[in-house]
Design a protein around this motif. Structure first.
Motif, PDB file in Angstrom:
ATOM      1  N   SER A 209       0.840  -1.202   0.000  1.00 19.35           N
ATOM      2  CA  SER A 209       0.000   0.000   0.000  1.00 19.35           C
ATOM      3  C   SER A 209       0.870   1.246   0.000  1.00 19.35           C
ATOM      4  O   SER A 209       2.018   1.226   0.469  1.00 19.35           O
ATOM      5  CB  SER A 209      -0.919  -0.009   1.212  1.00 19.35           C
ATOM      6  OG  SER A 209      -0.176   0.126   2.400  1.00 19.35           O
ATOM      7  N   LEU A 210       0.311   2.333  -0.494  1.00 17.39           N
ATOM      8  CA  LEU A 210       1.051   3.588  -0.536  1.00 17.39           C
ATOM      9  C   LEU A 210       1.293   4.155   0.863  1.00 17.39           C
ATOM     10  O   LEU A 210       2.148   5.027   1.042  1.00 17.39           O
ATOM     11  CB  LEU A 210       0.286   4.611  -1.399  1.00 17.39           C
ATOM     12  CG  LEU A 210       0.123   4.232  -2.881  1.00 17.39           C
ATOM     13  CD1 LEU A 210      -0.716   5.285  -3.606  1.00 17.39           C
ATOM     14  CD2 LEU A 210       1.485   4.084  -3.559  1.00 17.39           C
ATOM     15  N   SER A 211       0.525   3.663   1.849  1.00 17.70           N
ATOM     16  CA  SER A 211       0.735   4.126   3.227  1.00 17.70           C
ATOM     17  C   SER A 211       1.846   3.350   3.933  1.00 17.70           C
ATOM     18  O   SER A 211       2.208   3.653   5.070  1.00 17.70           O
ATOM     19  CB  SER A 211      -0.572   3.988   4.017  1.00 17.70           C
ATOM     20  OG  SER A 211      -0.983   2.631   4.071  1.00 17.70           O
ATOM     21  N   ASN A 212       2.425   2.340   3.240  1.00 17.27           N
ATOM     22  CA  ASN A 212       3.464   1.501   3.858  1.00 17.27           C
ATOM     23  C   ASN A 212       4.700   1.405   2.968  1.00 17.27           C
ATOM     24  O   ASN A 212       5.342   0.359   2.855  1.00 17.27           O
ATOM     25  CB  ASN A 212       2.891   0.115   4.119  1.00 17.27           C
ATOM     26  CG  ASN A 212       3.772  -0.748   5.002  1.00 17.27           C
ATOM     27  OD1 ASN A 212       4.462  -0.223   5.893  1.00 17.27           O
ATOM     28  ND2 ASN A 212       3.778  -2.049   4.757  1.00 17.27           N
ATOM     29  N   LEU A 213       5.035   2.504   2.310  1.00 12.50           N
ATOM     30  CA  LEU A 213       6.179   2.491   1.392  1.00 12.50           C
ATOM     31  C   LEU A 213       7.508   2.423   2.142  1.00 12.50           C
ATOM     32  O   LEU A 213       7.648   2.936   3.249  1.00 12.50           O
ATOM     33  CB  LEU A 213       6.149   3.761   0.521  1.00 12.50           C
ATOM     34  CG  LEU A 213       5.019   3.893  -0.506  1.00 12.50           C
ATOM     35  CD1 LEU A 213       5.099   5.240  -1.215  1.00 12.50           C
ATOM     36  CD2 LEU A 213       5.092   2.751  -1.534  1.00 12.50           C
ATOM     37  N   GLN A 214       8.475   1.793   1.484  1.00 10.07           N
ATOM     38  CA  GLN A 214       9.853   1.765   1.975  1.00 10.07           C
ATOM     39  C   GLN A 214      10.771   2.203   0.842  1.00 10.07           C
ATOM     40  O   GLN A 214      10.467   1.976  -0.336  1.00 10.07           O
ATOM     41  CB  GLN A 214      10.248   0.351   2.416  1.00 10.07           C
ATOM     42  CG  GLN A 214       9.526  -0.141   3.657  1.00 10.07           C
ATOM     43  CD  GLN A 214       9.968  -1.526   4.064  1.00 10.07           C
ATOM     44  OE1 GLN A 214      10.888  -2.107   3.473  1.00 10.07           O
ATOM     45  NE2 GLN A 214       9.340  -2.070   5.111  1.00 10.07           N
ATOM     46  N   PRO A 215      11.922   2.849   1.178  1.00  5.45           N
ATOM     47  CA  PRO A 215      12.871   3.234   0.141  1.00  5.45           C
ATOM     48  C   PRO A 215      13.280   2.018  -0.688  1.00  5.45           C
ATOM     49  O   PRO A 215      13.537   0.940  -0.142  1.00  5.45           O
ATOM     50  CB  PRO A 215      14.059   3.803   0.935  1.00  5.45           C
ATOM     51  CG  PRO A 215      13.450   4.286   2.212  1.00  5.45           C
ATOM     52  CD  PRO A 215      12.361   3.304   2.515  1.00  5.45           C
ATOM     53  N   GLY A 216      13.314   2.189  -1.995  1.00  2.00           N
ATOM     54  CA  GLY A 216      13.656   1.089  -2.901  1.00  2.00           C
ATOM     55  C   GLY A 216      12.432   0.424  -3.514  1.00  2.00           C
ATOM     56  O   GLY A 216      12.572  -0.408  -4.424  1.00  2.00           O
ATOM     57  N   ASP A 217      11.216   0.740  -3.054  1.00  2.00           N
ATOM     58  CA  ASP A 217      10.013   0.183  -3.675  1.00  2.00           C
ATOM     59  C   ASP A 217       9.809   0.779  -5.069  1.00  2.00           C
ATOM     60  O   ASP A 217      10.172   1.939  -5.330  1.00  2.00           O
ATOM     61  CB  ASP A 217       8.770   0.492  -2.826  1.00  2.00           C
ATOM     62  CG  ASP A 217       8.735  -0.320  -1.535  1.00  2.00           C
ATOM     63  OD1 ASP A 217       9.488  -1.318  -1.437  1.00  2.00           O
ATOM     64  OD2 ASP A 217       7.947   0.042  -0.627  1.00  2.00           O
TER      65      ASP A 217
END
Length: 266
Positions: A209-217
């Motif tokens: 989800s866009l509310s749980n993004l991490q760098p590198g996604d």
């Protein structure tokens, strides 16, 4: 002389000599005619039997009356026909006016309904964008507290190093890229082999989800499996992507162009 001769009213009027002569002549003529007839014998004069036919006045009169009656009847028929035609025309005009008014009313109602639907759609779109921005802002705050490490950090370093390069459709580097070419090269630098096009890259990993993004996604725009653009989330509410020929490879905030979804391959 009579003893009353001196009284005027008793005097005998004198006969006019000319009148006397005229009367004598007429009498003589009548006597002569009688004498001739007597000499001719006893023959009787035949009576006159010729009939003089007088013109009949009523014949022409009855013809004229009949013609006048026929003309009057024709005028009455013409007036009746004209009255029917006028009534039909008035009815048709009234029906046309009613139909026109109804058409105008329906057109106005349709126009109002379309305007209301458009306003509702625009409101929904604004709400959706606002929600997406809120979600992305929350993700930015969450991800900014932790820095990328390992392979994700290497991918982020790679794409940031290409900022300013040109955008070329089909480009795979080293100085010009298209969106999926840049993403593929970045992940190849850490040993991850991705598909070449954005449609396939949008389903290459696990959907997040866009509310749980991490760098590198990997971010994508459009539907999963039918995406038309991809980029790399670098943390802090930002992404790097090869946008278009006008901008080339850029670093942008997620608010600049909110993505549709994201996948995680690291």
């Amino acid at each position: 002389m009579s003893h009353t001769a001196h009284i005027p009213s008793h005097r005998k009027p004198r006969r006019n000599a000319s009148k006397t002569a005229l009367r004598a002549g007429v009498a003589g003529g009548v006597l002569s005619t009688i004498a001739v007839a007597a000499a001719a014998g006893p023959a009787q004069a035949e009576p006159v039997t010729q009939t003089i036919e007088m013109p009949t006045l009523t014949t022409g009169l009855s013809t004229a009356v009949a013609a006048s009656a026929e003309a009057t009847q024709q005028v009455a028929l013409d007036l009746e026909t004209q009255a029917h035609e006028d009534a039909a025309a008035a009815t048709a005009a009234k029906a046309a006016k009613t139909a026109k008014a109804e058409a105008v009313r329906k057109a106005e109602a349709k126009k109002k309904a379309e305007a209301a639907a458009k306003a509702k759609a625009e409101a929904a779109l604004r709400a959706s964008r606002s929600e997406a921005r809120t979600t992305l802002s929350s993700a930015s705050v969450a991800s900014s507290s932790s820095s990328a490490t390992g392979s994700a950090a290497s991918v982020i370093s790679f794409v940031k190093a290409q900022v300013g390069d040109a955008y070329v459709s089909g480009g795979t580097g080293p100085n010009s890229w298209d969106c999926s070419g840049l993403v593929q090269a970045a992940f190849r630098s850490v040993g991850v082999d991705l598909p070449r096009v954005s449609q396939a890259q949008s389903t290459a990993g696990t959907q997040v989800s866009l509310s749980n993004l991490q760098p590198g996604d990997i971010l994508y725009w459009g539907g999963a499996g039918s995406a038309y653009h991809v980029g790399v989330y670098v943390g802090g509410g930002q992404f790097v992507g090869a946008q278009n020929p006008s901008t080339g490879v850029v670093l942008r905030s997620l608010d600049y162009d909110p993505p549709s979804g994201a996948v995680r391959v690291l």
